[in-house]
Every structure is written in C-alpha cells, then in structure tokens.
Design a protein around this motif. Sequence first.
Motif, PDB file in Angstrom:
ATOM      1  N   PRO B  62      62.316  -3.440  26.065  1.00  0.00           N
ATOM      2  CA  PRO B  62      62.187  -3.446  24.600  1.00  0.00           C
ATOM      3  C   PRO B  62      60.769  -3.073  24.157  1.00  0.00           C
ATOM      4  O   PRO B  62      59.790  -3.588  24.714  1.00  0.00           O
ATOM      5  N   VAL B  63      60.684  -2.169  23.195  1.00  0.00           N
ATOM      6  CA  VAL B  63      59.416  -1.819  22.557  1.00  0.00           C
ATOM      7  C   VAL B  63      59.555  -2.202  21.087  1.00  0.00           C
ATOM      8  O   VAL B  63      60.456  -1.705  20.403  1.00  0.00           O
ATOM      9  N   ILE B  64      58.699  -3.115  20.637  1.00  0.00           N
ATOM     10  CA  ILE B  64      58.738  -3.541  19.235  1.00  0.00           C
ATOM     11  C   ILE B  64      57.507  -2.952  18.560  1.00  0.00           C
ATOM     12  O   ILE B  64      56.375  -3.247  18.964  1.00  0.00           O
ATOM     13  N   ALA B  65      57.723  -2.105  17.559  1.00  0.00           N
ATOM     14  CA  ALA B  65      56.604  -1.342  16.988  1.00  0.00           C
ATOM     15  C   ALA B  65      56.570  -1.444  15.472  1.00  0.00           C
ATOM     16  O   ALA B  65      57.612  -1.491  14.812  1.00  0.00           O
ATOM     17  N   CYS B  66      55.346  -1.461  14.933  1.00  0.00           N
ATOM     18  CA  CYS B  66      55.184  -1.424  13.476  1.00  0.00           C
ATOM     19  C   CYS B  66      54.198  -0.310  13.121  1.00  0.00           C
ATOM     20  O   CYS B  66      53.477   0.197  13.972  1.00  0.00           O
ATOM     21  N   GLY B  67      54.194   0.088  11.842  1.00  0.00           N
ATOM     22  CA  GLY B  67      53.220   1.070  11.379  1.00  0.00           C
ATOM     23  C   GLY B  67      53.831   2.428  11.074  1.00  0.00           C
ATOM     24  O   GLY B  67      55.025   2.545  10.818  1.00  0.00           O
ATOM     25  N   MET B  68      52.982   3.447  11.146  1.00  0.00           N
ATOM     26  CA  MET B  68      53.347   4.762  10.619  1.00  0.00           C
ATOM     27  C   MET B  68      54.446   5.478  11.393  1.00  0.00           C
ATOM     28  O   MET B  68      54.994   6.463  10.913  1.00  0.00           O
ATOM     29  N   LEU B  69      54.786   5.001  12.609  1.00  0.00           N
ATOM     30  CA  LEU B  69      55.898   5.657  13.315  1.00  0.00           C
ATOM     31  C   LEU B  69      57.212   5.447  12.574  1.00  0.00           C
ATOM     32  O   LEU B  69      58.165   6.193  12.793  1.00  0.00           O
ATOM     33  N   GLY B  70      57.254   4.462  11.648  1.00  0.00           N
ATOM     34  CA  GLY B  70      58.473   4.218  10.871  1.00  0.00           C
ATOM     35  C   GLY B  70      58.510   4.976   9.555  1.00  0.00           C
ATOM     36  O   GLY B  70      59.451   4.828   8.775  1.00  0.00           O
ATOM     37  N   ALA B  71      57.506   5.809   9.295  1.00  0.00           N
ATOM     38  CA  ALA B  71      57.459   6.570   8.042  1.00  0.00           C
ATOM     39  C   ALA B  71      58.425   7.755   8.079  1.00  0.00           C
ATOM     40  O   ALA B  71      58.942   8.109   9.134  1.00  0.00           O
ATOM     41  N   ARG B  72      58.636   8.345   6.910  1.00  0.00           N
ATOM     42  CA  ARG B  72      59.542   9.494   6.821  1.00  0.00           C
ATOM     43  C   ARG B  72      59.109  10.603   7.770  1.00  0.00           C
ATOM     44  O   ARG B  72      59.935  11.260   8.389  1.00  0.00           O
ATOM     45  N   ARG B 120      53.094  -0.366   5.442  1.00  0.00           N
ATOM     46  CA  ARG B 120      53.723  -0.244   6.761  1.00  0.00           C
ATOM     47  C   ARG B 120      52.748  -0.764   7.792  1.00  0.00           C
ATOM     48  O   ARG B 120      51.685  -0.181   7.980  1.00  0.00           O
ATOM     49  N   GLY B 121      53.093  -1.833   8.440  1.00  0.00           N
ATOM     50  CA  GLY B 121      52.221  -2.415   9.459  1.00  0.00           C
ATOM     51  C   GLY B 121      51.677  -3.750   8.981  1.00  0.00           C
ATOM     52  O   GLY B 121      51.695  -4.740   9.711  1.00  0.00           O
ATOM     53  N   GLU B 122      51.195  -3.778   7.732  1.00  0.00           N
ATOM     54  CA  GLU B 122      50.619  -5.021   7.218  1.00  0.00           C
ATOM     55  C   GLU B 122      51.655  -6.134   7.136  1.00  0.00           C
ATOM     56  O   GLU B 122      51.317  -7.311   7.276  1.00  0.00           O
ATOM     57  N   GLU B 123      52.933  -5.773   6.884  1.00  0.00           N
ATOM     58  CA  GLU B 123      53.969  -6.826   6.821  1.00  0.00           C
ATOM     59  C   GLU B 123      54.041  -7.580   8.146  1.00  0.00           C
ATOM     60  O   GLU B 123      54.302  -8.786   8.165  1.00  0.00           O
ATOM     61  N   THR B 124      53.776  -6.876   9.245  1.00  0.00           N
ATOM     62  CA  THR B 124      53.828  -7.512  10.560  1.00  0.00           C
ATOM     63  C   THR B 124      52.637  -8.453  10.750  1.00  0.00           C
ATOM     64  O   THR B 124      52.774  -9.549  11.301  1.00  0.00           O
ATOM     65  N   GLN B 125      51.462  -8.039  10.263  1.00  0.00           N
ATOM     66  CA  GLN B 125      50.286  -8.910  10.336  1.00  0.00           C
ATOM     67  C   GLN B 125      50.488 -10.157   9.487  1.00  0.00           C
ATOM     68  O   GLN B 125      50.134 -11.262   9.881  1.00  0.00           O
ATOM     69  N   ASN B 279      41.461 -13.309  12.331  1.00  0.00           N
ATOM     70  CA  ASN B 279      41.482 -12.146  13.221  1.00  0.00           C
ATOM     71  C   ASN B 279      42.817 -11.426  13.136  1.00  0.00           C
ATOM     72  O   ASN B 279      43.882 -12.024  13.290  1.00  0.00           O
ATOM     73  N   ALA B 280      42.765 -10.125  12.870  1.00  0.00           N
ATOM     74  CA  ALA B 280      43.989  -9.381  12.601  1.00  0.00           C
ATOM     75  C   ALA B 280      44.742  -9.022  13.876  1.00  0.00           C
ATOM     76  O   ALA B 280      45.966  -8.935  13.864  1.00  0.00           O
ATOM     77  N   GLU B 281      44.038  -8.833  14.983  1.00  0.00           N
ATOM     78  CA  GLU B 281      44.719  -8.368  16.184  1.00  0.00           C
ATOM     79  C   GLU B 281      45.688  -9.434  16.692  1.00  0.00           C
ATOM     80  O   GLU B 281      46.841  -9.137  17.041  1.00  0.00           O
ATOM     81  N   ALA B 282      45.227 -10.670  16.705  1.00  0.00           N
ATOM     82  CA  ALA B 282      46.101 -11.760  17.128  1.00  0.00           C
ATOM     83  C   ALA B 282      47.295 -11.866  16.172  1.00  0.00           C
ATOM     84  O   ALA B 282      48.431 -12.112  16.597  1.00  0.00           O
ATOM     85  N   ALA B 283      47.036 -11.676  14.872  1.00  0.00           N
ATOM     86  CA  ALA B 283      48.113 -11.762  13.889  1.00  0.00           C
ATOM     87  C   ALA B 283      49.141 -10.655  14.108  1.00  0.00           C
ATOM     88  O   ALA B 283      50.357 -10.883  14.010  1.00  0.00           O
ATOM     89  N   THR B 284      48.651  -9.442  14.412  1.00  0.00           N
ATOM     90  CA  THR B 284      49.578  -8.332  14.666  1.00  0.00           C
ATOM     91  C   THR B 284      50.489  -8.653  15.846  1.00  0.00           C
ATOM     92  O   THR B 284      51.717  -8.483  15.778  1.00  0.00           O
ATOM     93  N   ARG B 285      49.889  -9.127  16.939  1.00  0.00           N
ATOM     94  CA  ARG B 285      50.696  -9.457  18.127  1.00  0.00           C
ATOM     95  C   ARG B 285      51.672 -10.579  17.826  1.00  0.00           C
ATOM     96  O   ARG B 285      52.827 -10.539  18.255  1.00  0.00           O
ATOM     97  N   ALA B 286      51.222 -11.585  17.066  1.00  0.00           N
ATOM     98  CA  ALA B 286      52.115 -12.696  16.729  1.00  0.00           C
ATOM     99  C   ALA B 286      53.277 -12.207  15.872  1.00  0.00           C
ATOM    100  O   ALA B 286      54.415 -12.665  16.027  1.00  0.00           O
ATOM    101  N   GLY B 287      52.996 -11.251  14.968  1.00  0.00           N
ATOM    102  CA  GLY B 287      54.064 -10.701  14.128  1.00  0.00           C
ATOM    103  C   GLY B 287      55.065  -9.913  14.944  1.00  0.00           C
ATOM    104  O   GLY B 287      56.292 -10.026  14.744  1.00  0.00           O
ATOM    105  N   LEU B 288      54.567  -9.123  15.892  1.00  0.00           N
ATOM    106  CA  LEU B 288      55.473  -8.351  16.748  1.00  0.00           C
ATOM    107  C   LEU B 288      56.279  -9.290  17.654  1.00  0.00           C
ATOM    108  O   LEU B 288      57.474  -9.048  17.909  1.00  0.00           O
ATOM    109  N   ALA B 289      55.643 -10.384  18.087  1.00  0.00           N
ATOM    110  CA  ALA B 289      56.365 -11.370  18.902  1.00  0.00           C
ATOM    111  C   ALA B 289      57.466 -12.033  18.075  1.00  0.00           C
ATOM    112  O   ALA B 289      58.577 -12.278  18.571  1.00  0.00           O
ATOM    113  N   ALA B 290      57.181 -12.307  16.807  1.00  0.00           N
ATOM    114  CA  ALA B 290      58.203 -12.889  15.937  1.00  0.00           C
ATOM    115  C   ALA B 290      59.364 -11.919  15.751  1.00  0.00           C
ATOM    116  O   ALA B 290      60.543 -12.321  15.741  1.00  0.00           O
TER     117      ALA B 290
END
Lengths: 299, 299
Positions: B62-72, B120-125, B279-290
């Motif tokens: 499984p690859v869980i990804a957020c950000g601009m790869l989900g854009a049009r 896009r991306g910030e929702e995960t953080q 710290n945003a990096e930890a938040a990003t990982r925690a969001g992707l883990a969620a």
Amino acid sequence: MIDPTWIAVDWGTTNLRAWAMGADDTVLGEAVAASAPLATPDLFERALMTLVRDWSLGPATPVIACGMLGAREGWAEAPYRAVPCTPLSDRLLRAPARDPRIALHIVPGLKQDRPADVMRGEETQIAGFLATTPDFDGVIALPGSHTKWARISAGEVVSFQTAMTGELFAALSEHTVLRHVAGGPDWDEDGFAQGVTEALSRPEAIARMLFAIRAETLLDGLAPGAARARLSGLLIGAELASARPYWLGMRVALLGAGRLTGPYAAALTLQGAAPLRVNAEAATRAGLAAAYATLSAAG
Amino acid sequence: MIDPTWIAVDWGTTNLRAWAMGADDTVLGEAVAASAPLATPDLFERALMTLVRDWSLGPATPVIACGMLGAREGWAEAPYRAVPCTPLSDRLLRAPARDPRIALHIVPGLKQDRPADVMRGEETQIAGFLATTPDFDGVIALPGSHTKWARISAGEVVSFQTAMTGELFAALSEHTVLRHVAGGPDWDEDGFAQGVTEALSRPEAIARMLFAIRAETLLDGLAPGAARARLSGLLIGAELASARPYWLGMRVALLGAGRLTGPYAAALTLQGAAPLRVNAEAATRAGLAAAYATLSAAG
C-alpha cells in the motif's frame, strides 16, 4: 542625413528613446532601443552613441536626457531635488562624455523625505504636461512598472507616492501559480471591474483575493481572460486604495501610453472620477524641450 | 534491505517525500527528491518508483499519498471534498499504477465553494495534528508558498482561506526592483516588526509601502537585512490583516517547518496572540498513518 540642433533622450527602465530635434523643437528623427542595466558610464555612452549613429553630430551637440542614466548606478549621478519644488530647475547636471561630438545634460529626479519616495524621468513628463497646461491644479498619475501619483499645485510637485503595480502584475502572472490561469492576451472588462471593486471595498483582504483567482479557475471554470483582468483589477484597486487621498475629489490627469492609462481610466471612472488621459511621449519631449530652453537661457 | 509494510508519500510542489513505514507505523526509512510539474501519470509513477527503488516492495504494497499527485494534472484526480467536513474521509482514491508491486491510494484535497478556495496536502497535516490533539478547537495556520488558515471545530474543517505570501515574497525579492535591496540572507528583527505593524495598521496602503523599501534604501541607506525583513513583515502583515477573523481571539496552531513558522509566530506574538508551533513533518506522517488505518479498517 538628419542634422539635429539638439537631442532629446528618455532613458527608461524598459526603453531608451532618442529624438533628433530641430531649432524650433520640431522632431527630425527618432530612435528606440531596449534598455538594460549597464555596469559603467562607458557602456551608457556606447549605448547612446550606437542608437544615434546615423545622425550628424557635433561638435558638442547638446543632449538633454532624463531617467535612469542619472541614477547612482547610471552614467553620472544627478542628485535628487526635494519636493515641494518645480518639476524642473534651471540646473541640469553637465555630465562627462568621451565623445566630443556631444555635450550631455541630465535632468535630476525628485525625492520626498517622508514618506520616502523617488522618481527619475517622470518629473520631465510632468514638466512637459505643465508646459502645455500651466494652470493645472490636481493630481498627475503616471502608470507604469512603478506608477507615480503626484500632487500639483501652483506649478510645483507638492508630494508624490509610488506603487509598483506594473511589476507586481508581471511578477504574479509570470512567476507564481497564477501563471497557469492569468497568462495569455485575453481580457474581460467585467472581471477587471470586479477586481477593482473587490480590492477597493475590502483592501485589507487582498492577500486572500489573489489566490481566489486560482481557486475559482479550478472550481468554477473561471476563464483565462477573466482571471487575467481580475488580477489586474485587484492590483489597480489596491493601488487606488493606497492612493485614495491623491485622487478622491481631485482633478486627475493620467499620463502614459494608451495601454497603460486605459485600465486606470476605467478603474477611476468606476469610482466616479473623470480622469483626463494624456499622451506621455509628447509630454516627455515637451519636458526635455523645456529643460533645453532653460539651458539656452542660462547661456 | 528496507521492507516496508506500507509507504507514506507527501507530494508537495517543492519536495516529493516518501517514508518506508513498519507495521506499527514506525519509520523504517525516508527518501526525498525535488518535486517538479510532470506531464503524464507515467512520469509521476516513474518519479515515485525511482525514489523508492532501494526498498523491498510488493506485491501490492500500500502507498498512501497526499498532495499534488491528486490534482487534475496529477497522477490521478482525487476530487475535492467540500468543507465543512473532517480533514480525512474513509474514501481514498484507488489510483491505477503499472507496477504491480504497489497499490496506490490518494487522499482527496478539500474545497470551499464561497469564497472559492482549495487545498491539497494540508488536509493530511491537519488530520495528523488532530490525531494527536483531538480536542483542538481554533485555527490551524500552515505557512508556505500558499499559506492556509483553517478553522477547526469538533474535528472538522469548518472553513479555510489561502494567501500566496511565500510565492509573493519570492516573486518580489527575485523579479522586481526589490531584488536590488532585499536580496541576500540578512535579517533584521526590528525591520520585520516594523513591516508587520505598518501593514496591519494601514492595510489599505500596502501598495505604496512596498516601493518605500526601495526609496529608503536610496535615500536613508536602509540595509539589505532590514529591507528583506521589512518586505517579509509587510507581506505577512497584509496576510494577517486578511486573515484577522481567523486568528483574532482564537487559539492558533502554526504547522510547518521552523523557518516558515518562525516569522508567523513572531508576527502573531506582536499582535498579542500566543500561537503554538507544531512540527509539520510528524503531522504529515501521522495524517497519512490515519488514512492508512481507515484503509485497513475498511478491509
């Protein structure tokens, strides 16, 4: 061959422009080149002499020049004169040149101490406008990369302020995410009016209004022409908010090329002002002619 | 060799970041590359597979990804979810990949209809921050090229707005006349505070305040560090003016890298707010883990 009595030079940040002038200030010829930052006085001289190489010169043909060649990093520094003052004085800077065929005189720019502001070149356009409209009392706006607003009373520049709206528009539409949405030549009058009105009614909210252009493109299919015009409207609206004491209830003259004064005229008209549009090139030449006249009068 | 249970991916506009995650969401490895606009889904896949080439994969890791790869214009479009809503849903976009070693799931971004806005991306953080602080009620600001301000209540994003302050600073300090005065690494705290205070006390006058930086450099010898900090202060002050309903009297959390949250914390503190820096990096990982957890729960 063109044989000028004197040469008028407008050294702007975008273009370097020279006119071969006859004894009665008729225009005998014109030459234009792109302007670029130059590192040494010699490079300035070479740029000018290349531009006018087809004209018959010297010895010591007077060259009357305004603009960035008088800056600290220019051909020779012509120290700013402090407002309030007339746009021109009878003291031009006699600047050195290696080529004996020309005698160079630079028109000094203007400065204001508080709030700090400077202009170089616009003072000459203002002088040219006042030469033909000596009783003008009001505000002269000179749209461009750096738009100037100058309060004029009794033939003097009383105060002035600058907004870098032209550069901001270019930087935003070329170097931010708005390049995807506000590129291209399209234009939409309604989008422009909306931007002006939004920015003027809530100038404190401009920071979020800029990104809304991108968001509306993605969510509502905002067209490129509407996006581009909205961006211009927001920036000119923000400038009008900042310059409100300059135009509100004042007589306003817009001095510049038509493509520059058009949007400002539209925005001011939306606000109930009735600006007068004036061709800047004629004003620049008239200002340089006025400077040349003071030189001749001084002997 | 690193053998991830799943892979967390943050595809930003500046960096592409991947973490090899263990079964208990421990970090087994990390890989980072510069991000760039890509023309086709295949190029997105190639960029990701190149980044994680040293890890043991598949089948269907499984690859869980957020950000601009989900854009049009991304790898696969993950349609925005409309606020008010929780930052994450249990519906990730299952996106196609050629390589059978991965199973890609994209976190959708959020949209707001009026005023139009997107993220896009910030929702995960935000989701990651709320995972560790579930009772948070207030505002989360995420400084960056496009700074987001999000109102959080009862675990939902109620509304949000964006200011393109980071991009504006870069565009102004690199592509306008301010590049001559606001370049270099110098920084002056007093200049920053002055900019913030000026912009917040007279947000309608920002247009002329920007050029004043240039004028004060010429007339008063304003130093580069003070000019640069003043520019940043003016832009962040303008953003705070625009976002005032978001932070005034609210609990504020600043989510981002230290160099980004620092100036915002300083500016908000000047205004009497007491922001929390996260710290945003930890938040990003925690969001992707969620997000990964909702996937596992869904079966």
